[in-house]
Design an enzyme around this catalytic site. Sequence first.
Site, short mmCIF file in Angstrom:
data_model
loop_
_atom_site.label_atom_id
_atom_site.label_comp_id
_atom_site.label_asym_id
_atom_site.label_seq_id
_atom_site.Cartn_x
_atom_site.Cartn_y
_atom_site.Cartn_z
N LYS A 1 14.68 -2.76 2.56
CA LYS A 1 13.62 -2.32 1.64
C LYS A 1 13.90 -0.90 1.13
CE LYS A 1 9.23 -4.21 2.47
NZ LYS A 1 7.98 -4.28 3.22
N THR B 237 -5.66 -0.67 7.58
CA THR B 237 -7.00 -1.15 7.94
C THR B 237 -7.07 -1.35 9.45
OG1 THR B 237 -7.15 -2.24 5.80
CG2 THR B 237 -8.68 -2.99 7.52
N VAL C 208 0.83 -1.20 0.00
CA VAL C 208 0.00 0.00 0.00
C VAL C 208 0.87 1.26 0.00
CG1 VAL C 208 -1.64 1.34 1.39
CG2 VAL C 208 -1.99 -1.10 1.06
N LYS D 266 -7.60 -11.94 6.95
CA LYS D 266 -7.25 -11.12 8.11
C LYS D 266 -8.41 -10.16 8.46
CE LYS D 266 -4.58 -7.29 7.24
NZ LYS D 266 -5.25 -6.16 7.86
N GLU E 93 -4.11 -5.89 -4.81
CA GLU E 93 -2.78 -6.27 -5.32
C GLU E 93 -2.97 -6.86 -6.71
OE1 GLU E 93 -0.60 -8.75 -2.58
OE2 GLU E 93 -1.06 -7.39 -0.95
N PHE F 162 -8.48 0.89 -0.64
CA PHE F 162 -9.28 -0.18 -1.25
C PHE F 162 -8.58 -0.85 -2.42
CE2 PHE F 162 -12.24 2.70 0.83
CZ PHE F 162 -13.08 1.83 1.52
N LEU F 163 -7.28 -0.56 -2.64
CA LEU F 163 -6.61 -1.13 -3.82
C LEU F 163 -6.55 -2.65 -3.75
CD1 LEU F 163 -3.58 -2.28 -2.98
CD2 LEU F 163 -2.99 0.11 -3.01
N CYS G 24 -5.44 -9.74 2.74
CA CYS G 24 -6.48 -8.90 3.32
C CYS G 24 -7.74 -9.64 3.77
CB CYS G 24 -6.87 -7.80 2.33
SG CYS G 24 -5.56 -6.58 2.16
N ASN H 173 -14.56 -5.46 2.42
CA ASN H 173 -13.86 -6.75 2.30
C ASN H 173 -14.71 -7.91 2.83
OD1 ASN H 173 -11.70 -5.73 1.00
ND2 ASN H 173 -10.21 -6.01 2.63
P1 NAD Z 1 3.10 -4.68 4.22
O1 NAD Z 1 3.32 -5.68 5.28
O2 NAD Z 1 3.39 -5.03 2.81
O3 NAD Z 1 3.95 -3.36 4.56
C1 NAD Z 1 3.97 -2.76 5.81
C2 NAD Z 1 5.28 -2.00 5.93
O4 NAD Z 1 5.26 -1.25 7.16
C3 NAD Z 1 6.53 -2.88 6.00
O5 NAD Z 1 7.44 -2.51 5.00
C4 NAD Z 1 7.09 -2.64 7.40
O6 NAD Z 1 8.50 -2.71 7.46
C5 NAD Z 1 6.59 -1.23 7.66
N1 NAD Z 1 6.57 -0.88 9.08
C6 NAD Z 1 6.15 -1.61 10.14
N2 NAD Z 1 6.29 -0.90 11.28
C7 NAD Z 1 6.81 0.30 10.96
C8 NAD Z 1 7.16 1.46 11.70
N3 NAD Z 1 6.99 1.50 13.02
N4 NAD Z 1 7.65 2.52 11.03
C9 NAD Z 1 7.82 2.48 9.68
N5 NAD Z 1 7.49 1.41 8.92
C10 NAD Z 1 7.00 0.33 9.55
O7 NAD Z 1 1.58 -4.20 4.39
P2 NAD Z 1 0.55 -3.78 3.24
O8 NAD Z 1 0.07 -4.98 2.51
O9 NAD Z 1 1.09 -2.62 2.49
O10 NAD Z 1 -0.67 -3.28 4.15
C11 NAD Z 1 -0.60 -2.10 4.91
C12 NAD Z 1 -1.98 -1.81 5.47
O11 NAD Z 1 -2.90 -1.57 4.41
C13 NAD Z 1 -2.59 -2.97 6.28
O12 NAD Z 1 -3.36 -2.44 7.32
C14 NAD Z 1 -3.48 -3.66 5.27
O13 NAD Z 1 -4.54 -4.36 5.89
C15 NAD Z 1 -3.99 -2.48 4.46
N6 NAD Z 1 -4.38 -2.80 3.08
C16 NAD Z 1 -3.61 -3.65 2.34
C17 NAD Z 1 -3.98 -3.92 1.03
C18 NAD Z 1 -3.17 -4.90 0.19
O14 NAD Z 1 -3.67 -5.31 -0.86
N7 NAD Z 1 -1.97 -5.26 0.57
C19 NAD Z 1 -5.10 -3.30 0.46
C20 NAD Z 1 -5.82 -2.39 1.24
C21 NAD Z 1 -5.45 -2.16 2.55
#
Ligand code: NAD
Length: 434
Positions: free
Chosen positions: A35, A121, A11, A261, A153, A150-151, A258, A206
């Site tokens: 990263k 989320t 995201v 979870k 992957e 709402f994207l 997503c 979701n």
């Molecule tokens: P992800 O696990 O891919 O990335 C999370 C990132 O946050 C990691 O790179 C991690 O190192 C970093 N992080 C953790 N703690 C940190 C801190 N204290 N300071 C700085 N960086 C920190 O997660 P994601 O898939 O991008 O999802 C992020 C959020 O968005 C979640 O709540 C998820 O439910 C929501 N979401 C995800 C999607 C999806 O398709 N992946 C879609 C909509 C919403």
Amino acid sequence: MNVTVIGTGFVGVVSAAVYASFGHQVIGLDVDQRKIELLKQSIVPFYEPNLTELLAEQQKNGCLSFTTDYQQAIQDADIVIIAVGTPSAPDGQADLKYVLMSAESLAPFLKPDAIVVVKSTVPPGTLAKVRAAIDPLVKNSYHLASVPEFLREGSAVHDTLHPNRVVIGASSEQVYEKLELLHKPLQAPVVRVKPESAQMAKYAANAYLATRITFINQIADLCEKNGADVEDVIQAIGFDERVGSHYWYPGLGYGGSCFPKDVKELAAYSRAVGESGNLFVKVDELNTARLDRLMEKFTTEIGGWQDKKVAFLGLSFKPNTDDMREAPSTKIINRMIAAGASVLGYDPMAKPTLAQLNLAESEQRYRQVETISEACHEADVIFSVVEWPQIVSFEFAAIRNQAKQQWFIDARNQFEPQTLIKAGYSYIGIGRTR
Ligand code: NAD
């Protein structure tokens, strides 16, 4: 505007690149040094179509940079967007530790009137916890808001550039206006709501989609009892506009980062607020039990896995991503191997480690191969799990090994049963009788 996105996962990176493409000065911040080093070189640490190009373009334009330094990232930011992970805690509720840790880390550096937006989320009530984390450490006044994401992957860049809507949960006109301005280039409908409504809207979206998948899986199970074909049923019900013909996926149940979870979190939230008998609790239970149920069915139909050679097609949780979170492959391959099978895996993008597949490092009976033909040539069972275009467009009839019986498990109903049956495969679909 100066925008900082905390968390450069699926995201965060996409959001940062898209906000930069609107001409804002954007910093992506993460605690993961590896990263950030990759992102600085325009290398995206995961596969997402069109993201590398967008990222490189914005870095070249000087609109997008990356750092691990909170002070550097926060001190000039007008808007700080928290997009860190929110995994489920052991009791199923959203684990807010990363959200609250990032809130504590950003607090000392916030400039006056900055807006902190929670994009992760999170359940309703989270902003009060974020405020409690920030308040003891902050020097200036600031605002909080909730703008859920709402994207999807696999089409994340497209979805972020062309959202169906932008939901802004805030409590002041000033914050609504500034966040509307940030999202204006998207030309999407903006829904202004309370933060709690924004948070519920994300879970509701979701949970609805997951419920649709669970619903059609239940219908598929009934079809298997009576000779109906769930694909015929889908076609028939789809003509009703209230039902629609899109987004029906009978299969192994929903997976990915997503849905499992978020439904689990909504179910845990429901229990915590005294609604333990509600639909989401049941949807979560049904989906969790589904894989066992189907594996039992497949095991019976093929006469057990002992000494079977299996071609496992599709390792990621869905097409166009290499994300392995809650992918069926991580739960099925190890079971087949434990039951005596040997497995050749194929995926166009995902290259999971043995650990990601929950296999021992010494496991000899699993190997990933480069082509579908190589996986299938000697296979007793072809197990098609993910509808990658490379898999669904493959001519399986042309590679049928006539020297042996070959079962074809079509776990996403992507193939025409009669074509495979005519080619000599023993076809097994979902909710379809042969
Ligand atoms: P992800 O696990 O891919 O990335 C999370 C990132 O946050 C990691 O790179 C991690 O190192 C970093 N992080 C953790 N703690 C940190 C801190 N204290 N300071 C700085 N960086 C920190 O997660 P994601 O898939 O991008 O999802 C992020 C959020 O968005 C979640 O709540 C998820 O439910 C929501 N979401 C995800 C999607 C999806 O398709 N992946 C879609 C909509 C919403």
